[in-house]
Design a protein around this motif. Structure first.
Motif, short mmCIF file in Angstrom:
data_model
loop_
_atom_site.label_atom_id
_atom_site.label_comp_id
_atom_site.label_asym_id
_atom_site.label_seq_id
_atom_site.Cartn_x
_atom_site.Cartn_y
_atom_site.Cartn_z
N LEU E 181 36.23 35.94 48.17
CA LEU E 181 35.26 36.75 47.41
C LEU E 181 33.91 36.81 48.11
CD1 LEU E 181 35.57 35.98 43.60
CD2 LEU E 181 35.64 38.22 44.70
N VAL E 203 32.07 42.36 34.21
CA VAL E 203 33.03 41.91 35.22
C VAL E 203 34.12 41.05 34.56
CG1 VAL E 203 33.34 40.58 37.36
CG2 VAL E 203 31.20 41.81 36.96
N ALA E 205 37.84 38.94 35.85
CA ALA E 205 38.42 38.53 37.12
C ALA E 205 39.47 37.45 36.96
CB ALA E 205 37.33 38.01 38.06
N ALA E 221 41.53 37.24 45.03
CA ALA E 221 40.71 37.54 43.86
C ALA E 221 40.94 38.98 43.44
CB ALA E 221 39.24 37.32 44.18
N THR E 223 39.47 41.64 40.54
CA THR E 223 38.41 41.76 39.53
C THR E 223 38.40 43.19 39.01
OG1 THR E 223 36.62 42.60 40.93
CG2 THR E 223 37.06 40.24 41.05
N THR E 234 38.81 48.59 40.05
CA THR E 234 39.21 47.27 40.51
C THR E 234 38.60 46.98 41.87
OG1 THR E 234 41.19 48.07 41.64
CG2 THR E 234 41.43 47.47 39.34
N THR E 236 39.25 44.03 44.81
CA THR E 236 40.07 42.88 45.16
C THR E 236 39.69 42.39 46.55
OG1 THR E 236 41.84 44.20 46.10
CG2 THR E 236 41.99 43.74 43.78
N ALA E 329 32.30 37.17 38.84
CA ALA E 329 33.76 37.15 38.91
C ALA E 329 34.27 35.71 38.85
CB ALA E 329 34.25 37.84 40.19
N ASN E 333 36.56 34.17 35.81
CA ASN E 333 37.83 33.48 36.03
C ASN E 333 37.86 32.13 35.32
OD1 ASN E 333 40.41 33.08 37.49
ND2 ASN E 333 39.27 31.39 38.45
N THR F 234 46.62 43.72 40.05
CA THR F 234 46.03 44.74 39.19
C THR F 234 47.09 45.75 38.78
OG1 THR F 234 45.46 46.19 41.04
CG2 THR F 234 43.82 44.56 40.38
#
Lengths: 341, 341, 341, 341, 341, 341
Positions: E181, E203, E205, E221, E223, E234, E236, E329, E333, F234
């Motif tokens: 990330l 956000v 994630a 990741a 998100t 999205t 990612t 994010a 999570n 996703t």
């Protein structure tokens, strides 16, 4: 001028997809008779082409006052019907393979000669543009001395083409005599002779009947040929190329290589040892697949040769020589020896 | 762990482009000796690889205390040098064709067996990714029963590869014994045996020496093979494909067709009778052309088999069987008969 | 055999990138003299090619005992230097455009004729494979009667090529006399005459100097030409195709159309009215861009014509006729009338 | 709201393939009259479009109470019929070229002006998406100052399009007055004026009638144009591009180059001097070939201009200026002088 | 004018491949100091760029009298070194992610503000041509209202890039704080904010560390983001796209869709609801792969902003906002809740 | 054997384009009843398929003596009609999404279980060849451990598909309950569960209704899913991809990456970390667009499961689990929390 009259003997796929529509499209011909042992088949074509239906080929040939006869029958009938037609004074266009033995082929030639009429064998591959162009390039010396070649013709088998599907005469030895070699191999024997302008003098071969059930004829054949000039190459025929038809020929010479019908975009690709490459987009090859089957050129050529009294490109002698190669291949397979021609 | 010591006998192209760099790249090997009758060639490689130069192969093999010997010599020397090396207790990697007769090949096998050492023949085509993948697909039954194949290997001739150009031993019968068949054909004999997992029992062939001047060996060969399972196919080799190398193999089966090294973009294309098609982009084939010749895999495999005491993929027996096919082809050409193996 | 000696007069880009390396690569020539008003440029090339450096062209031509002289100078010096060299009994290869007036061109021809020596003008486009192939196809009648054409040559201007960049003599009227027309247009005037095998009798034109700053010569020119046979077409030249060089020619005939250097993949594409299409991958065109500038063919041809005492393909008369077209275009632009040749 | 009534005068190809279907598809129009000297042609269209058939154009225009008149006749009738229609108070859409002389064109403009009705000329190329996009990019300054261009329109000739084939009025001087220049060249004269947003002030030209038998009009024309801003370029028209239609335009500017209808995949390709390139896939150009001829946009635009009382994009003045260029080209060819406009 | 002096702190890959060569290529800058804890690394670069080597960053910044400081260190050192440099009155270019917490980021902004010096974060994706062009198209309304997007950045992980390979600080939480990330995701957070010209307010994630051994940071990741205008999409990031880097962004709007860096040939493809499609060939994206890494544009922009005293495109505030998204994010999570910004 | 009788309830697009023709093509089924509230729609299909027309679904189900019932109705009717049919002892094939709540779904499952009859949900994406092949490759471990994925389904909205266009029930919350998520998202929820062979345990989501006027359901949805095994990815659904449908799925694993329906030529592309790449040309995906919609496979599978009394691939439990994901996404959007399943 009066139109030539034609009787088409046999109403299977080759008559339906090639002979009948090509005669119909030719402005100098009138279809007067169609004949098939199965009356309904004859009737169907008769009504489609406004002709007379027959179930007896002799009647069809004589009663119809045809000038021309097209023989579209199983292999074992090619010779007797062609001979009969010639004896009745008809010009004959016979499907390939010309006959099932050398003797039969000779009888056909003699009968036509005696009658002073034309005999042509329907080896349509000679009219494919890439084949014609390759012949021209080789004749002009563009690839120099020819060393070797490979030529093949394979598809998924006649069950996808014949009007009788899996019950077709193609799979029965007593009617077909020869399988893939006679259906496909003889085409390439003829066209490679034509393109190279040479005769073959030696044949080796292995033949198998491994792919088709309910068949007693060859469905795989691999052969090697040697020409009088020392050109060697392979000729293969198969009814088991179900994943994709292959009708290609590759010719290797001193100055370059010609690939015919071996590329989806180009009918002919010439590659030279100097690094240059020429791609030819020409007319499409004639196949049994659906698509632009406008004309094989066979019927037009036959009609022209009758009208102008010229020798057909594939006369009886030519058909005979191409047949010999296939018969030699079968003999080579059985005797395990190379056969000299 | 101490490194294995290798002596490379012969400093021509195959040593220069394959054996020497591949041994150099292998972390478990040290090049201790290089040998060539021409001293300057040996010296050049010796200084490049920091090894000892020899002109006498016996000295190179014995004095150097090598564990491994690579035989990179003209064909007629493969057997005597390999036998000598084995007798000295060396593991031997010998170039193809293994030998020039069945007897020689048997002597090599025996010598290695007696010494309890490895003997491997450098048939690098088995390590080509498309060949490996095809073998795997066939083994898994993906194309069903195999009916037929064609495999070929042709290029413009060894003059473009050999360190001696047109003066190469490749063109002299007393040193090469076999021409294109031994240089290229034996590769395909070996790899088609490997891919199909079958042995061939019958060979027919025609062979010519029509393209090369100042050569007395075959430069064109077309052969047909029949396997114990009834698979038939063609194997061709040529030194006259000057307009484009061809190293392709096509295999036809019940459920589909595999095309190997037959497309510029994809090493393997599988086409199925259900209409689906799978294109494989894999590592590149090993050729003599310039370009990414990182490794043929041969040397690494040989070294691994020595280190782990495992049987090499292409041991003497395998090399012998592939050689037999080529020898049978030459005999078939001379006797005009199919040869049984 | 003794090598021919050459003196190269002028050490700008055309000498550096074409004449010098091509003489160097020719086994029958020795570079003995290089000359440039800027001594450092002459010295640099002298040391590169192991020749003598001069700043006085007369000395270079006479003292060096050269057999051949290459004139690689600004346009206004082509005639005086070529005439001087011929008078000294030298064979002359002169860059294009041959001269800046018809009178100068005639003097060059006479001087060479009087000396009995060769005069060749460096119109390298005649040696481009696609141009040669097009000439051959037209000569063979493949596209039938020719109706019209368009030919163009444009790039981003000589500042990207000349050793002096934006300060080049190319942009100064007193030295160049003609701009894009003389740099590029005369190439296409020459090559279209050659390909079509015809002479032009009428020229119309419009010319502009709209794209380059600090330049007083034409940088855009559009012309139309009529041949003695009634072929009409356009010839354009430009120094303002900065977004992509264009060196294409298209020829329209009764049976087909030829597209030359008009496709990134194929040097020549022939399209026919019967629907067929032939793509030629030939050697690459010679451009000023980086890339495979192995040889333009000009120097080799010149040397051959001297060695074999044959007439050069582009002798003084040929150069003169191509120059006339360009001079006529300039006159047409000024007089707003079509000019007859 | 009541629908506008239209009378279509002339039932040849342009009426059949463009005017009639486009009026039919327009929701604000009703086809009330169709007229042709050949009664059967008029009847056929009348029954197809549920309209009244006429053989006398005056009757068709007056009796039908049409609001709109489409003139789809040979060139020599454009002016008299358009003038008559305008005098009867009709809005007129006339095919190109507008007329056969400047005088006729002026009469058409005056007649419409006097009647206070619309006059539009059917230059459909202005509605081609790539042409519209190019105009927009040039207007926005994306390629900077424009230096030059080439534009061409050529195909195999009107015999493949006209309802009368080789007997078409297109080939007869007394009816067509102008050949390829009037059929195709005037399209490009109009569209290049439109795209560049400039007027041309000088024309040079060469014209030939070399390709068509039984024709007395031009079939090849190459012209050069100079704009008031000093842009120079070539405009060519041909009826002898039988191997492939060409409808391309290329425009060269300071910052880039636009290629319109010059690539099979992209209607417009913009290439910039900074190396970037933008490919536009837009709607297809309107051609006479078969395929997606949904609408040329001409009829819809004409109907909109009548309904909203707005000036048509190609009014009489615009048509007149485009016609002038073509007439000047013919004069330039005859006088061998550049013609000022 | 005197050159600006720069000290580059950290001699890892980002310094080696981007900062140092880009400063070197900039004509207004002189590299005076390079610093790394490992002295040999510093010495190597010092000798390469003719600069002074340091192992203490404070010394490097103060003793060198640098005007500019580039911070090329592990993430946890970004803030302290940048703050120190600003306090010493230096302009700072800091690598991304700007910092490891919001507090640190604020301190950096304050320190630079207090010093009246520039602070720029090295988000080079804003200078990628396709990103710039997409921003321009969206700003001009070409795709209408934006509805949604997806943007991703994944490759095989920093072990292939970092000077320390698998031992890199990238895998250690105490030094990196954030994994994929922070390495990749923050790039896309920044560039999607820039392209859309909007701020994100929400956000969600999910983050995993499933692919890398010996790593305690996130390597996968996914998100989702919601903008203040209701755009959802999205973002990612992954270190496990070992089979192919993906740096693509797709934006969906009312009138069309933009695909950025999602096609091997075109940097940007715009597809419209009217069926048209525009392909842009622009400059290449800046990646860590080998190839044309001429310049990321970051250093030149930074130098320009200092020389012209203009606000850098990605100043501290911009870097802060992009960092916030990534931090949110991680929080989302952990808390399994959407985080509001 | 007697044919199974089917009643198709609802005569909208899904019945017209899928259910009815697929039942018709199945040799074991007879269509006995068609039902629609709009009598003319029912009559039209009844006459097309020679069935009985009904406007009351209960009558259609009971009176027709159907064995099978296809529920092709708006979402809110899926449960009540399916339950009724099951209670009458019918096998039910219900369109997706199965129901509008978990309770409804459970009732459907119970009703079928109680009746001992089949319940299948029409998630046709499981029968797409690329999806089947990807499942097989993952199961065989070809890409190793799966790390993440993205899957999407978007097109221009149901107005282009539904028989009622913009007036469709798809846009009305009381009938559809769920918009793009229920129309498209549930397809991908189902197929990604199937391909990966895993269940998802956590869902985050953002949903918008920003693109469609006169609609009160979601038209944009972006979600993230976490599986029990820690796979994250996703899933997006949209009715605003008007510039091009997207039905792609990409799966990232340890050894490679699978791209499904993400390339115009290949249904599946597998790229491996070893650099190899395999392209699969398989059967086409089933879309709502025109083109080769031979069969989705759904009806044939349903009929087979009834005939052989096997569990359908997508039974009620499977449909329920896929529905849960979508319902959780809606809840996540409202609560701004991740939802555990």
């Amino acid at each position: 001028m009066e139109k030539l009259k034609v009787a088409v003997i046999g109403c299977g796929s080759i008559a339906i997809h090639r002979h009948l529509p090509e005669y119909q499209a030719n402005p100098f011909v009138e279809i007067v008779a169609v004949c098939d042992l199965k009356e309904d088949r004859a009737q169907l074509r008769a009504s489609e082409y406004n002709a007379q239906a027959y179930t007896d080929y002799k009647q069809a040939i004589t009663d119809s006052k045809a000038d021309l006869v097209s023989v579209c029958l199983p292999n074992y009938l090619h010779a007797p019907v062609s001979v009969f037609a010639a004896e009745q004074g008809k010009h004959v266009l016979c499907e390939k393979p010309m006959a099932t033995s050398e003797e039969e082929a000779q009888q056909m030639i003699e009968a036509s000669n005696n009658a002073g009429k034309k005999l042509m064998i329907a080896h349509n591959q000679r009219f494919v543009p890439s084949h014609e162009k390759a012949k021209q390039l080789i004749t002009n010396g563009e690839i120099g001395k020819v060393y070797s070649f490979r030529t093949t013709f394979g598809h998924g088998g006649p069950e996808g083409w014949s009007i009788d599907g899996k019950e077709s005469w193609f799979f029965r030895k007593e009617e077909a005599f020869i399988g893939a070699l006679g259906d496909l191999g003889v085409h390439k024997a003829d066209v490679i002779r034509y393109i190279l302008g040479t005769e073959f003098t030696e044949v080796a071969a292995m033949v198998e009947a491994s792919a088709k059930e309910n068949s007693d004829v060859d469905d795989q054949a691999v052969t090697i040929l040697r020409s009088e000039k020392g050109i060697i190459g392979t000729l293969t025929a198969s009814w088991a190329y179900g994943a994709g038809e292959d009708n290609s020929t590759v010719i290797y010479g001193e100055k370059g290589m010609l690939r015919l019908e071996d590329d989806p975009a180009y009918g002919l690709i010439a590659t030279y040892t100097d690094g240059s490459k020429v791609n030819y987009e020409l007319g499409q090859i004639q196949t049994n697949d659906s698509g632009g089957q406008s004309s094989s050129g066979v019927v037009d050529h036959f009609v022209d040769s009758v009208r102008n009294d010229t020798k057909p490109l594939i006369d009886g002698e030519e058909g005979y020589k191409s047949l010999q190669i296939i018969l030699a291949a079968l003999e080579a397979n059985e005797t395990k020896k190379n056969i000299s021609l």
